[in-house]
Design a protein around this motif. Sequence first.
Motif, PDB file in Angstrom:
ATOM      1  N   LEU A   1       2.524  21.182  -9.290  1.00  0.00           N
ATOM      2  CA  LEU A   1       2.178  20.111 -10.231  1.00  0.00           C
ATOM      3  C   LEU A   1       2.829  18.793  -9.801  1.00  0.00           C
ATOM      4  CD1 LEU A   1       2.388  21.712 -13.795  1.00  0.00           C
ATOM      5  CD2 LEU A   1       0.444  21.554 -12.263  1.00  0.00           C
ATOM      6  N   GLY A   2       4.125  18.846  -9.462  1.00  0.00           N
ATOM      7  CA  GLY A   2       4.856  17.632  -9.111  1.00  0.00           C
ATOM      8  C   GLY A   2       4.316  16.968  -7.858  1.00  0.00           C
ATOM      9  N   LEU A   3       4.077  17.758  -6.814  1.00  0.00           N
ATOM     10  CA  LEU A   3       3.598  17.185  -5.562  1.00  0.00           C
ATOM     11  C   LEU A   3       2.187  16.632  -5.721  1.00  0.00           C
ATOM     12  CD1 LEU A   3       4.964  19.874  -3.070  1.00  0.00           C
ATOM     13  CD2 LEU A   3       5.887  17.597  -3.515  1.00  0.00           C
ATOM     14  N   GLY A   4       1.341  17.348  -6.471  1.00  0.00           N
ATOM     15  CA  GLY A   4      -0.013  16.841  -6.705  1.00  0.00           C
ATOM     16  C   GLY A   4      -0.002  15.549  -7.498  1.00  0.00           C
ATOM     17  N   LEU A   5       0.806  15.518  -8.550  1.00  0.00           N
ATOM     18  CA  LEU A   5       0.910  14.316  -9.377  1.00  0.00           C
ATOM     19  C   LEU A   5       1.487  13.157  -8.567  1.00  0.00           C
ATOM     20  CD1 LEU A   5       0.449  13.397 -12.311  1.00  0.00           C
ATOM     21  CD2 LEU A   5       2.804  14.063 -12.816  1.00  0.00           C
ATOM     22  N   GLY A   6       2.536  13.439  -7.794  1.00  0.00           N
ATOM     23  CA  GLY A   6       3.181  12.393  -6.994  1.00  0.00           C
ATOM     24  C   GLY A   6       2.259  11.817  -5.944  1.00  0.00           C
ATOM     25  N   MET A   7       1.454  12.670  -5.298  1.00  0.00           N
ATOM     26  CA  MET A   7       0.519  12.149  -4.295  1.00  0.00           C
ATOM     27  C   MET A   7      -0.536  11.265  -4.957  1.00  0.00           C
ATOM     28  SD  MET A   7      -0.073  15.095  -1.398  1.00  0.00           S
ATOM     29  CE  MET A   7      -0.428  16.457  -2.510  1.00  0.00           C
ATOM     30  N   GLY A   8      -0.933  11.617  -6.189  1.00  0.00           N
ATOM     31  CA  GLY A   8      -1.858  10.749  -6.923  1.00  0.00           C
ATOM     32  C   GLY A   8      -1.241   9.390  -7.212  1.00  0.00           C
ATOM     33  N   TRP A   9       0.007   9.400  -7.680  1.00  0.00           N
ATOM     34  CA  TRP A   9       0.707   8.129  -7.929  1.00  0.00           C
ATOM     35  C   TRP A   9       0.833   7.318  -6.641  1.00  0.00           C
ATOM     36  CZ3 TRP A   9       5.512  10.408 -10.949  1.00  0.00           C
ATOM     37  CH2 TRP A   9       5.073  10.888 -12.193  1.00  0.00           C
ATOM     38  N   GLY A  10       1.260   7.999  -5.567  1.00  0.00           N
ATOM     39  CA  GLY A  10       1.477   7.306  -4.295  1.00  0.00           C
ATOM     40  C   GLY A  10       0.200   6.701  -3.748  1.00  0.00           C
ATOM     41  N   THR A  11      -0.914   7.418  -3.894  1.00  0.00           N
ATOM     42  CA  THR A  11      -2.194   6.902  -3.419  1.00  0.00           C
ATOM     43  C   THR A  11      -2.602   5.647  -4.190  1.00  0.00           C
ATOM     44  OG1 THR A  11      -2.905   9.137  -2.808  1.00  0.00           O
ATOM     45  CG2 THR A  11      -4.626   7.476  -3.078  1.00  0.00           C
ATOM     46  N   ALA A  12      -2.401   5.681  -5.519  1.00  0.00           N
ATOM     47  CA  ALA A  12      -2.720   4.496  -6.330  1.00  0.00           C
ATOM     48  C   ALA A  12      -1.812   3.325  -5.962  1.00  0.00           C
ATOM     49  CB  ALA A  12      -2.569   4.835  -7.814  1.00  0.00           C
ATOM     50  N   ALA A  13      -0.523   3.604  -5.734  1.00  0.00           N
ATOM     51  CA  ALA A  13       0.416   2.539  -5.362  1.00  0.00           C
ATOM     52  C   ALA A  13       0.044   1.929  -4.018  1.00  0.00           C
ATOM     53  CB  ALA A  13       1.837   3.100  -5.314  1.00  0.00           C
ATOM     54  N   GLN A  14      -0.424   2.765  -3.077  1.00  0.00           N
ATOM     55  CA  GLN A  14      -0.804   2.248  -1.765  1.00  0.00           C
ATOM     56  C   GLN A  14      -1.992   1.302  -1.858  1.00  0.00           C
ATOM     57  OE1 GLN A  14      -3.728   3.062   0.228  1.00  0.00           O
ATOM     58  NE2 GLN A  14      -2.973   1.600   1.767  1.00  0.00           N
ATOM     59  N   LYS A  15      -2.922   1.585  -2.782  1.00  0.00           N
ATOM     60  CA  LYS A  15      -4.069   0.689  -2.960  1.00  0.00           C
ATOM     61  C   LYS A  15      -3.612  -0.705  -3.381  1.00  0.00           C
ATOM     62  CE  LYS A  15      -7.269   3.698  -1.996  1.00  0.00           C
ATOM     63  NZ  LYS A  15      -8.059   3.554  -0.756  1.00  0.00           N
ATOM     64  N   LEU A  16      -2.535  -0.760  -4.167  1.00  0.00           N
ATOM     65  CA  LEU A  16      -1.992  -2.066  -4.541  1.00  0.00           C
ATOM     66  C   LEU A  16      -1.294  -2.718  -3.357  1.00  0.00           C
ATOM     67  CD1 LEU A  16      -0.529  -1.403  -8.119  1.00  0.00           C
ATOM     68  CD2 LEU A  16      -2.721  -2.397  -7.497  1.00  0.00           C
ATOM     69  N   LEU A  17      -0.581  -1.903  -2.559  1.00  0.00           N
ATOM     70  CA  LEU A  17       0.069  -2.449  -1.370  1.00  0.00           C
ATOM     71  C   LEU A  17      -0.960  -2.994  -0.381  1.00  0.00           C
ATOM     72  CD1 LEU A  17       2.842   0.258  -0.716  1.00  0.00           C
ATOM     73  CD2 LEU A  17       3.169  -2.052  -1.604  1.00  0.00           C
ATOM     74  N   ALA A  18      -2.142  -2.397  -0.386  1.00  0.00           N
ATOM     75  CA  ALA A  18      -3.192  -2.873   0.512  1.00  0.00           C
ATOM     76  C   ALA A  18      -3.567  -4.323   0.216  1.00  0.00           C
ATOM     77  CB  ALA A  18      -4.431  -1.978   0.385  1.00  0.00           C
ATOM     78  N   LEU A  19      -3.412  -4.732  -1.045  1.00  0.00           N
ATOM     79  CA  LEU A  19      -3.684  -6.122  -1.420  1.00  0.00           C
ATOM     80  C   LEU A  19      -2.648  -7.067  -0.826  1.00  0.00           C
ATOM     81  CD1 LEU A  19      -4.586  -5.556  -5.191  1.00  0.00           C
ATOM     82  CD2 LEU A  19      -6.174  -5.903  -3.275  1.00  0.00           C
ATOM     83  N   GLU A  20      -1.486  -6.511  -0.412  1.00  0.00           N
ATOM     84  CA  GLU A  20      -0.433  -7.313   0.210  1.00  0.00           C
ATOM     85  C   GLU A  20      -0.421  -7.136   1.729  1.00  0.00           C
ATOM     86  OE1 GLU A  20       1.520  -9.418  -1.528  1.00  0.00           O
ATOM     87  OE2 GLU A  20       0.286  -8.872  -3.258  1.00  0.00           O
ATOM     88  N   GLY A  21      -1.474  -6.526   2.262  1.00  0.00           N
ATOM     89  CA  GLY A  21      -1.577  -6.380   3.714  1.00  0.00           C
ATOM     90  C   GLY A  21      -1.196  -5.024   4.260  1.00  0.00           C
TER      91      GLY A  21
END
Length: 857
Positions: free
Chosen positions: A792-812
């Motif tokens: 549960l933790g790893l699946g949830l964390g990868m979901g969070w991390g993927t969403a966070a990376q999409k925001l980082l993509a806006l910063e290059g």
Amino acid sequence: MTVLRTSLRNFFAHKGRMALSAVAVLLSVAFVSGTLVFTDTMNATFDKLFAATASDVTVSPKGAGDDDAPQTGKPESLPASLVQKVAGAKGVKSAEGSVTSMSVTVVNSRNKDMGSSTGAPTIAGNWNQNDLKAMEISSGHAPRGPTEVMVDADTAEKHDLKLGDELRTISVTGDLTAKISGIASFKVTNPGAAVVYFDTATAQRELLGKEGLFTGVSVTAAAGISDEQLKQNVAEVLGSGTYKLQTAKESADSNREDVGSFLKVMKYAMLGFAGIALLVGIFLIVNTFSMLVAQRTREIGLMRAIGSSRKQVNRSVLVEALLLGIVGSIAGVAAGVGLAVGLMKLMGSMGMELSTRDLTVKWTTPAVGLVLGIVVTVVAAYVPARRAGKVSPMAALRESGTPADGKAGWIRAAIGLVLTGGGAAALLVATQADKASEGSMFLGLGVVLSLIGFVVIGPLLAGVVVRALSAVVLRMFGSVGRLAERNALRNPRRTGATGAALMIGLALVACLSVVGSSMVASATQELDKSVGADFIISSPKGQPIMPQVEKALNKTRYIDHVTNYKEVMTKLTAPDGRTEDEGLIAADPTYAQDLRREMVAGELSAAYGKNAMSVGDAYAKEHGVKVGDKIKVAFKNGRTAELKVAAITSDDTNVDKGAMYLNITTAAQYVPADRMPKNVIMFASAQDGKEKEAYAALKASVAKYPQYKVQNQADFKQELKDQVGQLLNIVYGLLALAIIVAVLGVVNTLALSVVERTREIGLMRAIGLSRRQLRRMIRLESVVIALFGALLGLGLGMGWGTAAQKLLALEGLGVLQIPWSTIITVFVASAFVGLFAALVPAFRAGRMNVLNAIATE
């Protein structure tokens, strides 16, 4: 009184079962208390240092503190004649000039940097009477000429320096080698700065470029004159606003503000991890009291049958929780002081000296620790206490344990699904945002909702996930594996809560791993795409590149070209009339080869023409700037120019994002030579086919200057990876506390589960289950619970991390990279965590006497 006596009796009767919950409270409170003590001690240390070193009134150049020193290599100065002028002011007992510079590097005879490795500065200056407030000469004597230098005792001890040893001081004016004539000890704790002293004339010449200058004037008040009055008197003599005047308190407050922001970030970051540990501890406490209430169902039913009211039963359980909170919190506060001392010792081994003499334990620290621990424990026990109050007198006629409330379970599942769906929707919205600032709010909301949703829906997920895991992990163990599976599924609510505790810590680990790996991959891709230079020369400590190093680099063999790179502070007035403070990059034209930039309009090479510049597309859009427009540029410490916009660069990058370029020769026309900033960084490219030779030659060129390093692109990428890795390791270390508490939760759940199933275990042993099989059953149950939480933790964390990376993509940072090796390692390690957590409960179960176990009610 009856409620209290009953609570005390039950508390001490089950003290073994309460122990692990008490440890969870202890660890969480210890982390909070330790953080407060540690940061308060650091504040006290700096306060004492600043108070001891501050003069009654300090006179400084008006621009002091504007960070000119890192740019030019020389601090702002004022004329020596000012000392006598200040000395003539009313109420002045004495006035003396001081020279201080932090743009220096000091090395020993083996060319090793004597500076701190923790970020504390290396300070060089002149020895004067004001220094005697904070220091005393413990051996030798003060420097008497250009061949002598005095060093602080902490640096001497750390680097095994003694009288007569040679030190070389590297500054913007050149290198100075002198022998140690004296060693001075701090009267207060020095948090880690390396300090060297010269005589006044040498300090002026070597640090400021010529004699007759000071960086400040230290003023001492005559008897009966307050600092404020003295400041007014000095201001009258010098003229209001001509120089920067500060009382001792103002000076100390200013210095405290400089370090305060760093301390606050560290304090709140550590408290954040303590909060995560407390959250995990709540699950442990809820589980403990839920199981204790279930095991005492018959006992509570008897109490209800003989006249105890629901409120009394409820209060009895809450009083037990209160006792647990008090015991755990008191021990936690004491452990927190020990933790703070341990952190101080750790910082000492890293170079930041913190003396236990300055250990600061404010009354608020134990108060916060006690209140936090007690409130969290009592709140966590509230739901089990309510459940205990609902036990009817008829329960006295049944076996211990109450059936789960099916209706409440479905209501909980529905709420959990709604929360999880809301969290998923918020995360999806975050990934679709056009700006990182807008998306971050939805990201935070999504993280919170999905986490709460998974916690609430845990029992429902347990039934599905545990069966799936069991099919892969447990079935190979035959009947023992099936028993372990059924035990894990016997109480989904308990399994869900136990797994959720582990889930929280591992979700954060997975999220940060995804973000860290994506950052490294994105930066590496950007470097490959954008950076054309073969080599990068810089200072890890942020020192400007000294002229002697620049000269050596330009003379290096096998080099095709060397590029200078400076940051010039300006005020830009756009064609729309708006004025903004901006830093322009003044570089050689070869920088257009060293950094490949995508163009929106014009050619970057044209921006290095006479009186020309480039702007980023964000600035161009905001101000309506086009190629050919002119921008009014007021150079700091220089003249004003009108520069033509020759190019507009794309800001879709994370290297020099938003940078505006111009030729160094253009900047030199408007900034005096002595005010021109030094190179922040330099670039070099090798002659064709001579990369290895050029690399070795560049390293040899800067070998005398250990504050600088030469990196090729592979080195730079590896350093970036190492830096992110070190940061993640620190975060993982702090998250380890939450994971430890979660492991304690698994141990506690199994231990109480074994007690709850005592009679059942006895019966299984009686019909042929061996001790070895029994221990294996409990270990397998623990493993599947740990793997459930990890999945549960790893699946949830990868979901969070993927969403966070999409925001980082806006910063290059546009590359998403899942660190599968880390994810798989953590998942496998969770199985071993489960095995470890089951050792003691399995051992105790295996030692049970069969007949006594069967006879247990």
